[in-house]
Design a protein around this motif. Sequence first.
Motif, short mmCIF file in Angstrom:
data_model
loop_
_atom_site.label_atom_id
_atom_site.label_comp_id
_atom_site.label_asym_id
_atom_site.label_seq_id
_atom_site.Cartn_x
_atom_site.Cartn_y
_atom_site.Cartn_z
N THR A 1 -7.18 4.67 12.28
CA THR A 1 -7.49 6.16 11.88
C THR A 1 -9.01 6.70 12.19
O THR A 1 -9.24 7.64 12.70
CB THR A 1 -7.01 6.62 10.45
N MET B 1 -14.89 8.31 4.16
CA MET B 1 -14.66 7.06 4.54
C MET B 1 -15.83 6.44 5.25
O MET B 1 -16.13 5.22 5.19
CB MET B 1 -13.36 6.59 4.66
N ILE C 1 -9.58 10.75 3.18
CA ILE C 1 -10.38 9.70 3.74
C ILE C 1 -11.56 10.21 4.53
O ILE C 1 -12.19 9.45 5.35
CB ILE C 1 -9.78 8.44 4.35
N THR D 1 0.38 4.07 1.39
CA THR D 1 0.35 4.75 2.77
C THR D 1 0.51 3.53 3.94
O THR D 1 0.26 2.51 3.68
CB THR D 1 -1.23 5.38 2.99
N LEU E 1 -6.02 2.12 8.24
CA LEU E 1 -7.40 2.76 7.87
C LEU E 1 -8.22 2.93 9.25
O LEU E 1 -8.93 3.64 9.50
CB LEU E 1 -7.93 2.05 6.65
N ARG E 2 -8.75 1.49 9.83
CA ARG E 2 -9.66 1.57 10.76
C ARG E 2 -9.26 2.39 11.83
O ARG E 2 -10.07 2.82 12.59
CB ARG E 2 -10.14 0.02 11.11
N SER F 1 0.91 -1.02 -0.13
CA SER F 1 -0.11 0.00 0.12
C SER F 1 0.78 1.28 0.08
O SER F 1 1.94 1.14 0.59
CB SER F 1 -0.82 0.10 1.18
#
Length: 170
Positions: free
Chosen positions: A79, A112, A109, A72, A76-77, A70
């Motif tokens: 964050t 998101m 995001i 980044t 994700l979760r 990835s």
Amino acid sequence: MAGSVQIQGTGQLLTLSRRLKAAGGPRLQRNFTRRIRRAAEPLQRDLQQAIRRQPLVSEGRKAGKRGGRSPTTRPLRATLAGGIRISVRTGANPGARVWMDRSRLPRDIRNMPWVIESGRVRHPVFGNRRRWATQWARPAGWWSKTVAAGTPRMTAEVARIVDDVRREIE
């Protein structure tokens, strides 16, 4: 609180101010705010756990397709879980609000949480806007289902706190 209160003129404001100070003043206000925040914290924790555990499944890599790391490094979760906040109101309509603070999320995001809530996440593959992938959040509704489950308990707790404070002032 039951009913509505209408304050007119500075005499009534001074009387109310004296009554609050006699009942505890700033100490009472801090206690009230702290108790309401504590009533909302379980819902905040439940929402954070729900997004951290939300699976995002895809069809997988097709035969002959390339893959890679990835671009980044942020999770994700985690964050998204960090963007869930509590705000407390102690004015005429006291209560607590658990909300997603978009300003605490990275710019790319910010939408998101609502995209995952809908159940379908469509995104470019590693930032390449000519190749797109679709992932599914199953079950959909991580926010709405968690809030529906936690709201009755939070509402009852805030009503109990407001009654306690009203009895303390009277």
